[in-house]
Design an enzyme around this catalytic site. Structure first.
Site, PDB file in Angstrom:
ATOM      1  N   LYS A  49       0.920  -1.159   0.022  1.00  0.00           N
ATOM      2  CA  LYS A  49       0.020  -0.061   0.130  1.00  0.00           C
ATOM      3  C   LYS A  49       0.782   1.158   0.007  1.00  0.00           C
ATOM      4  O   LYS A  49       1.962   1.319   0.865  1.00  0.00           O
ATOM      5  CB  LYS A  49      -0.770   0.012   1.304  1.00  0.00           C
ATOM      6  N   ASP A  51       1.890   5.008  -0.009  1.00  0.00           N
ATOM      7  CA  ASP A  51       1.467   6.472   0.948  1.00  0.00           C
ATOM      8  C   ASP A  51       1.632   7.677  -0.110  1.00  0.00           C
ATOM      9  O   ASP A  51       2.581   8.383   0.125  1.00  0.00           O
ATOM     10  CB  ASP A  51       2.269   6.502   2.108  1.00  0.00           C
ATOM     11  N   GLU A 197       3.092   1.399   4.546  1.00  0.00           N
ATOM     12  CA  GLU A 197       2.068   1.890   4.939  1.00  0.00           C
ATOM     13  C   GLU A 197       0.959   0.631   5.194  1.00  0.00           C
ATOM     14  O   GLU A 197       0.170   0.627   6.271  1.00  0.00           O
ATOM     15  CB  GLU A 197       1.129   2.931   3.977  1.00  0.00           C
TER      16      GLU A 197
END
Length: 469
Positions: A49, A51, A197
């Site tokens: 994921k 950021d 993240e």
DNA sequence: AGGGGCAAGTGACATCGTAT
DNA sequence: ATACGATGTCACTTGCCCCT
């Protein structure tokens, strides 16, 4: 080559949407994920994921348009991403991806990106100081074909066929793992180890559902917890008027001073808000209990209280000025004394010391695929497994970094001496369990001292969390 | 200096549709 | 009728730019 259309950042009207739909295959809104635990059953693919800021990229005839999640045209904000159009000259595609700004270690840093997000015409100095990159992770249209109904795996395969990797410092196709049971935990462990993240899990057979928050995509954010002392509160607004809007919290530093750590304004139920309102009303005082100065904009309308209430909060990181990022209330800790709430925070978001592992430094490395741990054979993007384990696979695509940012490259998972799984709140029965994976404060604090990385051939490689590799 | 807007995010809660 | 899941809305955070 014509440069990309450059327009002021504007919200797209219905008419403009129609124009865009004509000029490009379609105006596609980003598909969204629901938060949850990393799925472990078969049929899921995994990505890190990132950021940054989500953006749909429309490329046609050497022109680029970047649209934000809220239908804002942000093309002009990121002029360096015209590289997308140059790399894809002759193609007509719509990409889904994330605009990120990389720190010195080559990891996306949302704090850095914030200095670019609202600048419509960034000058040369800002462009040099805070360059951005586009991480493309999905292909939605390709030369007239809509791929929205195609399964995620097929879209990824076609994305891999585009000439995007290793040719620009501003464009990358991050690695993904077409999952096997257990891969999700391995990817999550790697994300945790490298201060990323979290993890996105996507069903391999799922179609792209524009603008929808779908169960086919699950995001698992890594969060941390710590104990804090409540030093003040601010009144709420709207349906929170008459009660608490947010709490000002802090913790004790090495000199015994109460350090201000920021606001917590979410995570409360109505019942909790009512209870806190009663408790805090009995503790009101005129004196600001924090050492140093609470920023004026934070202190506006504050009701100070004697620092006697201890609470546990979760947070996603620490900003550069020592504030908790995305802090969320978890519950009171009546079992703890205020003096037990200690800062001992790392100076920034907990991240490993090793640098530059995220982006490869050798763009012309012969094989960007996976490498079998024993044979050295490239695996063409599929996980290499042996005796049911992931051994090692590369993490992200190749991106040329700016000269001043080139750094080390690491192989993860070989040096992690600490706990391989996060400590969960389930071990603290007074508090409810929440979504997301939790890293206890102490763990986050020490992780950066554990030398998790080492140089390895220009791209990161993941080790299996159970020690193989 | 202060306020508004925008990006990312969190979480609670109201509402709607479907299943039992 | 009730229960449950999905979905959308609202209030809140940080940090920046831009305008007044």
């Amino acid at each position: 080559m014509r440069r990309g259309l450059v327009r002021a950042e504007t919200r797209v009207s219905a008419r403009r949407a129609q124009e865009l739909a004509t000029a490009w295959p379609a105006l596609v809104r980003p598909m969204l994920a629901i938060p949850g635990e990393v799925p472990t059953e078969p049929g899921w693919g995994y990505e890190f994921k990132w950021d940054g800021v989500r953006a749909i990229a429309y490329v046609a005839d050497g022109e680029l348009r970047l649209m934000s999640r809220n239908d804002l045209d942000v093309t002009r904000c990121y002029p360096e991403l015209i590289d997308l159009a140059e790399l894809l000259a002759g193609y007509r595609v719509v990409l889904d991806g994330e605009i990120v700004s990389l720190d010195r270690a080559g990891r996306p840093d949302f704090g850095l990106l914030q200095s670019r997000m609202h600048v419509q015409r960034p000058g040369p100095a800002l462009l040099h100081r805070v360059p951005v990159a586009y991480f493309a992770f999905d292909l939605l249209h390709h030369d007239g074909d809509s791929l929205l109904a195609e399964p995620y795996r097929a879209r990824r395969d076609r994305l891999a066929g585009l000439p995007l990797e290793g040719r620009s410092r501003s464009v990358a196709v991050p690695r993904w793992w077409p999952g096997w049971p257990g891969d999700g935990e391995a990817v999550l462990a790697a994300a945790r180890e490298h201060g990323l993240e979290g993890v996105m899990a996507k069903r391999l057979d799922s179609r792209y559902q524009p603008g929808r928050r779908s169960r086919s995509w699950i995001k698992t954010a890594l969060t941390h917890t710590m104990d804090v002392v409540v030093g003040g509160w601010k009144p709420g607004e709207g349906h929170r008027s008459g009660t608490i809007g947010s709490l000002l919290v802090g913790a004790y530093g090495g000199e015994g001073e109460l350090r201000y750590l920021g606001h917590v304004g979410t995570g409360f139920t109505r019942r909790v808000l009512a209870d806190l309102y009663t408790r805090l009303s009995g503790l009101e005082t005129d004196a600001d209990p924090f050492a140093g100065t609470v920023p004026r904009e934070h202190a506006r309308d504050v009701r100070w209280v004697r620092p006697l209430l201890v609470a546990e909060i979760s947070y996603r990181g620490v900003t550069r000025d020592g504030r908790l990022r995305a802090a969320s209330w978890r519950g009171l800790r009546p079992d703890k004394a205020p003096a037990e709430a200690r800062t001992d925070l790392p100076p920034c978001s907990p991240r490993p010391r090793s640098a530059g592992w995220l982006l490869g430094a050798e763009p012309e490395r012969p094989s960007r695929g996976l490498v079998h741990p024993d044979t050295g054979e490239a695996g063409g993007g599929q996980p290499i497994r042996q005796r049911g384990r992931i051994h090692r696979h590369h993490c992200v695509g190749q991106v040329q970094q700016p000269e001043h940012r080139r750094g080390d490259t690491v192989r993860a998972g070989q040096h992690a001496a600490g706990p391989q799984h996060p400590v969960r709140l389930g071990e603290q029965p007074v508090l409810p369990r929440r979504r997301g994976h939790v890293v206890q404060h102490g763990e986050a604090q020490h992780r950066g001292e554990r030398g998790v990385g080492q140089r390895h051939g220009g791209a990161v490689a993941l080790g299996h969390p159970h020690g193989a590799g």
